[in-house]
Scaffold this motif. Structure first.
Motif, mmCIF file in Angstrom:
data_model
loop_
_atom_site.group_PDB
_atom_site.id
_atom_site.type_symbol
_atom_site.label_atom_id
_atom_site.label_comp_id
_atom_site.label_asym_id
_atom_site.label_seq_id
_atom_site.Cartn_x
_atom_site.Cartn_y
_atom_site.Cartn_z
ATOM 1 N N HIS A 58 0.930 -1.217 -0.042
ATOM 2 C CA HIS A 58 -0.085 0.058 0.233
ATOM 3 C C HIS A 58 0.845 1.129 0.061
ATOM 4 C CE1 HIS A 58 -3.278 2.586 0.967
ATOM 5 N NE2 HIS A 58 -2.798 3.012 2.008
ATOM 6 N N ARG A 59 1.947 1.167 0.831
ATOM 7 C CA ARG A 59 2.802 2.544 0.852
ATOM 8 C C ARG A 59 3.476 2.571 -0.437
ATOM 9 N NH1 ARG A 59 4.481 1.606 7.133
ATOM 10 N NH2 ARG A 59 2.481 2.381 7.937
ATOM 11 N N ILE A 60 3.966 1.567 -0.821
ATOM 12 C CA ILE A 60 4.531 1.912 -2.402
ATOM 13 C C ILE A 60 3.666 2.248 -3.334
ATOM 14 C CG2 ILE A 60 5.380 0.342 -4.293
ATOM 15 C CD1 ILE A 60 6.733 -1.583 -2.151
ATOM 16 N N HIS A 61 2.489 1.774 -3.300
ATOM 17 C CA HIS A 61 1.499 2.365 -4.191
ATOM 18 C C HIS A 61 1.394 3.712 -3.806
ATOM 19 C CE1 HIS A 61 -2.025 2.650 -6.815
ATOM 20 N NE2 HIS A 61 -2.974 3.226 -5.703
ATOM 21 N N LEU A 62 1.257 4.061 -2.532
ATOM 22 C CA LEU A 62 1.058 5.642 -2.380
ATOM 23 C C LEU A 62 2.017 6.400 -2.813
ATOM 24 C CD1 LEU A 62 -0.731 5.503 1.045
ATOM 25 C CD2 LEU A 62 -1.735 6.019 -1.124
ATOM 26 N N ARG A 63 3.231 6.102 -2.730
ATOM 27 C CA ARG A 63 4.546 6.704 -3.122
ATOM 28 C C ARG A 63 4.511 6.983 -4.581
ATOM 29 N NH1 ARG A 63 7.367 4.136 1.374
ATOM 30 N NH2 ARG A 63 7.822 2.505 -0.117
ATOM 31 N N GLY A 64 3.969 5.895 -5.350
ATOM 32 C CA GLY A 64 3.995 6.002 -6.753
ATOM 33 C C GLY A 64 5.310 6.162 -7.558
ATOM 34 N N ARG A 65 6.118 5.648 -6.739
ATOM 35 C CA ARG A 65 7.619 5.598 -7.802
ATOM 36 C C ARG A 65 7.563 4.211 -8.390
ATOM 37 N NH1 ARG A 65 10.594 6.534 -1.642
ATOM 38 N NH2 ARG A 65 10.218 8.452 -1.707
ATOM 39 N N VAL A 71 9.134 -3.961 -8.082
ATOM 40 C CA VAL A 71 9.858 -4.989 -7.328
ATOM 41 C C VAL A 71 8.636 -6.025 -7.069
ATOM 42 C CG1 VAL A 71 10.821 -5.350 -4.684
ATOM 43 C CG2 VAL A 71 11.046 -3.139 -5.986
ATOM 44 N N PRO A 72 9.248 -7.151 -7.161
ATOM 45 C CA PRO A 72 8.345 -8.506 -7.038
ATOM 46 C C PRO A 72 7.785 -8.600 -5.553
ATOM 47 C CG PRO A 72 10.211 -8.950 -8.238
ATOM 48 C CD PRO A 72 10.375 -7.716 -7.802
ATOM 49 N N THR A 73 6.437 -8.999 -5.310
ATOM 50 C CA THR A 73 5.930 -9.009 -4.014
ATOM 51 C C THR A 73 6.647 -10.134 -3.372
ATOM 52 O OG1 THR A 73 3.730 -8.153 -4.968
ATOM 53 C CG2 THR A 73 3.937 -9.640 -3.029
ATOM 54 N N SER A 74 6.952 -11.282 -3.845
ATOM 55 C CA SER A 74 7.882 -12.379 -3.566
ATOM 56 C C SER A 74 8.956 -11.810 -2.913
ATOM 57 C CB SER A 74 8.053 -13.338 -4.391
ATOM 58 O OG SER A 74 8.825 -12.977 -5.529
ATOM 59 N N LEU A 79 12.161 -10.564 2.172
ATOM 60 C CA LEU A 79 13.053 -9.671 2.915
ATOM 61 C C LEU A 79 12.477 -9.518 4.251
ATOM 62 C CD1 LEU A 79 14.018 -6.928 0.420
ATOM 63 C CD2 LEU A 79 15.544 -8.604 1.347
ATOM 64 N N ASN A 80 11.098 -9.325 4.336
ATOM 65 C CA ASN A 80 10.319 -9.362 5.504
ATOM 66 C C ASN A 80 10.687 -10.504 6.449
ATOM 67 O OD1 ASN A 80 9.001 -7.183 6.155
ATOM 68 N ND2 ASN A 80 6.946 -7.977 5.841
ATOM 69 N N GLN A 81 10.661 -11.622 5.867
ATOM 70 C CA GLN A 81 10.889 -13.041 6.846
ATOM 71 C C GLN A 81 12.475 -13.067 7.306
ATOM 72 O OE1 GLN A 81 10.095 -16.138 3.943
ATOM 73 N NE2 GLN A 81 8.047 -16.435 4.516
ATOM 74 N N LEU A 82 13.184 -12.505 6.512
ATOM 75 C CA LEU A 82 14.662 -12.289 6.784
ATOM 76 C C LEU A 82 14.892 -11.209 7.882
ATOM 77 C CD1 LEU A 82 16.676 -12.772 3.391
ATOM 78 C CD2 LEU A 82 16.762 -14.269 5.551
ATOM 79 N N TYR A 83 14.183 -10.281 7.669
ATOM 80 C CA TYR A 83 14.167 -9.270 8.846
ATOM 81 C C TYR A 83 13.774 -9.511 9.998
ATOM 82 C CZ TYR A 83 15.711 -4.685 6.468
ATOM 83 O OH TYR A 83 16.514 -3.467 6.127
#
Length: 137
Positions: A58-65, A71-74, A79-83
């Motif tokens: 959602h935040r990526i969509h809002l930024r509009g870059r 960037v693939p959702t996968s 990255l989230n899992q590794l973080y």
């Protein structure tokens, strides 16, 4: 911004786990990383602003870059899992994990000030505020 720790233990590890870095290169990278963290003073605190995948998208969509939208959702999920794994096992410095799914620090100044106050109180040196208070306070 990411730290040297996150670069090695999240981003580079992701490349290694996806077989995009050879065993030899990974071993070399790890030796350099270990030497580097012995030379760099440990931070007093790491702030991990965590968000679930739907929030990130959602935040990526809002930024509009456009480059972020590609960037693939996968990849974001990996990255989230590794973080999350990294934040549970990291011992060099304390980690303050802030769930940002329901907080938008860009729009919610009160939440941002509360976070800054919490960070300032966690730091050993309190000589200067992280951010100058408004109204001369």
């Amino acid at each position: 911004d990411r730290s040297v720790y996150e670069n090695a233990e999240v981003f580079a590890r992701n490349l290694y786990e996806k077989d995009l870095i050879s065993e030899r290169d990974w071993a070399t990278y790890q030796r350099i990383y270990q030497n580097l963290i012995e030379l760099v003073p440990a931070p007093n605190l790491i702030v991990y602003l965590r968000a679930n995948l739907p929030t990130l998208l959602h935040r990526i969509h809002l930024r509009g870059r456009e480059y972020e939208r590609k960037v693939p959702t996968s990849y974001l999920a990996e990255l989230n899992q590794l973080y999350d794994r990294w934040s549970r096992t990291f011992t060099v410095a304390p980690i303050l994990t802030v769930n940002t799914d329901k907080i938008n620090f860009v729009e919610d100044e009160i939440a941002l000030e509360a976070l800054v106050s919490h960070i300032e109180s966690a730091l050993p040196v309190r000589q200067l505020p992280l951010f100058k208070k408004r109204n001369g306070n």
